[in-house]
Motif scaffolding. Structure first.
Motif, PDB file in Angstrom:
ATOM      1  N   THR A 152       0.842  -1.189   0.000  1.00  0.00           N
ATOM      2  CA  THR A 152       0.000   0.000   0.000  1.00  0.00           C
ATOM      3  C   THR A 152       0.880   1.244   0.000  1.00  0.00           C
ATOM      4  N   SER A 183       1.061   5.718  -0.448  1.00  0.00           N
ATOM      5  CA  SER A 183       0.388   7.008  -0.402  1.00  0.00           C
ATOM      6  C   SER A 183       0.690   7.747  -1.697  1.00  0.00           C
ATOM      7  N   THR A 192      -0.255  10.925  -4.554  1.00  0.00           N
ATOM      8  CA  THR A 192      -0.900  12.205  -4.836  1.00  0.00           C
ATOM      9  C   THR A 192      -0.245  12.863  -6.042  1.00  0.00           C
ATOM     10  N   GLU A 198      -5.876  15.354  -1.748  1.00  0.00           N
ATOM     11  CA  GLU A 198      -5.294  14.739  -0.561  1.00  0.00           C
ATOM     12  C   GLU A 198      -4.644  13.407  -0.943  1.00  0.00           C
ATOM     13  N   VAL A 239      -3.862   9.638  -1.359  1.00  0.00           N
ATOM     14  CA  VAL A 239      -4.776   8.491  -1.423  1.00  0.00           C
ATOM     15  C   VAL A 239      -3.965   7.220  -1.227  1.00  0.00           C
ATOM     16  N   ASP A 240      -4.428   6.338  -0.348  1.00  0.00           N
ATOM     17  CA  ASP A 240      -3.773   5.049  -0.163  1.00  0.00           C
ATOM     18  C   ASP A 240      -4.177   4.111  -1.296  1.00  0.00           C
ATOM     19  N   VAL A 241      -3.183   3.615  -2.013  1.00  0.00           N
ATOM     20  CA  VAL A 241      -3.418   2.717  -3.144  1.00  0.00           C
ATOM     21  C   VAL A 241      -2.717   1.396  -2.863  1.00  0.00           C
ATOM     22  N   PHE A 270      -3.871   5.790 -11.867  1.00  0.00           N
ATOM     23  CA  PHE A 270      -4.344   6.764 -10.876  1.00  0.00           C
ATOM     24  C   PHE A 270      -4.780   8.004 -11.642  1.00  0.00           C
ATOM     25  N   GLN A 325     -10.671  14.751  -7.038  1.00  0.00           N
ATOM     26  CA  GLN A 325     -10.835  13.397  -6.574  1.00  0.00           C
ATOM     27  C   GLN A 325      -9.901  12.476  -7.357  1.00  0.00           C
ATOM     28  N   ALA A 326      -9.723  11.288  -6.816  1.00  0.00           N
ATOM     29  CA  ALA A 326      -8.914  10.269  -7.483  1.00  0.00           C
ATOM     30  C   ALA A 326      -9.798   9.106  -7.904  1.00  0.00           C
ATOM     31  N   VAL A 371      -9.033   5.375  -9.009  1.00  0.00           N
ATOM     32  CA  VAL A 371      -7.969   4.386  -9.113  1.00  0.00           C
ATOM     33  C   VAL A 371      -8.509   3.172  -9.856  1.00  0.00           C
TER      34      VAL A 371
END
Length: 323
Positions: free
Chosen positions: A84, A86, A88, A102, A104-106, A116, A128-129, A131
């Motif tokens: 996982t 982080s 951005t 912000e 985002v944990d991927v 992404f 917004q993201a 994924v």
């Protein structure tokens, strides 16, 4: 002879094949069996050039920092160990303190490719993201590595749903605003492309297509901006380079077989593949154990050599390996 061949090359640049890359952080060799791939697409029309950050550091595609990326352009792939991260995106000239969204944990899995996507409009206070697990999306429609598949994202404000047509047939159907669809695309050469608003005959754009698409790869488009409005100014459709999960040898074989099935009107690479075999390089380029960048001469490029030089080259494994 080497210079002569290079001069005659009609190069086909394989940009994102499933060849291993070097992880600059660890110095280890990475590949699609043990690693995941992640790329960024900034789909915010009119936004400044951006940088892609993973765990607070600028992402690398091979050794290339993923910075100064224009909107509506998908990046190259960053190889990651499963886990996982982080993630951005921020304007390149301002850095993380001005991030577009912000972190985002991927979470990524080995053998999967992810995109992404930064979503929203230029004047939004927050973006917004989206994924996308590209691999899972293609598996869901039954696509194999030997197919040509495609993902469309709809970030076009004012268009609740859109259709993407290739060669007169709708392929990506009813792509919802804020979401995506995966679909099969036709192999070979496109005749025309078009995009319409779902449920209507209203065209967003249409026209002839001259691009050679080939076989055994996939691509990615994102429609971003505000509609109605002026094309190229208020909205447009960004695209990615072609990529494939096949190794270089299998990819060239698929493209050659596909062209031959269509009468050989598209580029073929049969002589190059035979040259690899004679030079003892087929296994090396099939294993994915090291990074290689290939500029591949077509059959037409080889045949442009004088016969004496061509015959001498093909009968000399050492000269073939050097070329």
């Amino acid at each position: 002879m080497k210079q002569k061949l290079i001069t005659l090359v009609l190069a086909f640049f394989i940009t994102s094949l499933a060849l291993a890359q070097v992880d600059k952080a660890t110095g280890t060799i990475t590949n699609d069996d043990t690693m995941a791939r992640l790329r960024m697409d900034n789909c915010v029309m009119g936004s400044p050039q951006a940088s892609f950050f993973i765990d607070g550091e600028i992402a690398l595609a091979g050794s290339q920092p993923q910075t100064h990326i224009s909107p509506l352009r998908a990046l190259g792939w960053t190889y990651l160990t499963p886990g996982t991260y982080s993630v951005t995106v921020a304007p390149t000239d301002k850095g993380l303190e001005a991030a577009m969204l912000e972190p985002v944990d991927v979470t990524v899995e080995a053998g999967h490719r992810y995109t992404f996507v930064v979503m929203g409009q230029l004047d939004d206070a927050n973006h917004q993201a989206l994924v996308i697990d590209d691999t899972a999306a293609y598996e869901a429609i039954g696509a194999k590595p030997t197919d040509y598949a495609h993902i469309t994202v709809n970030n076009l404000k004012g268009v609740a749903s859109l259709n993407y047509s290739i060669s007169g047939m709708v392929r990506d159907k009813d792509v919802p605003f804020g979401g995506f669809k995966a679909a099969f695309w036709p192999e070979g050469a496109m005749k025309d492309v078009g995009m319409t608003i779902s449920g209507t005959s209203e065209e967003l754009f249409s026209g002839p297509a001259t691009d050679y698409l080939g076989y055994a790869h996939d691509s990615f488009d994102c429609a971003g901006g505000t509609y109605p409005g002026e094309m190229y100014v208020d909205w447009w459709v960004g695209y990615s380079r072609l990529t494939s999960s096949l190794n270089a040898v299998d990819y060239l074989k698929e493209n050659t077989q596909g062209s031959q099935a269509e009468g050989g009107n598209l580029p073929t690479y049969e002589i190059f593949l035979k040259g690899l075999e004679a030079a003892g390089l087929t296994e090396m380029l099939s294993s994915g154990e090291h990074p290689y960048l290939l500029f591949v001469p077509t059959d037409a490029a080889f045949k442009a050599l004088p016969k004496e030089q061509f015959d001498a080259l093909m009968s000399d494994p050492e000269a073939l390996a050097e070329v």
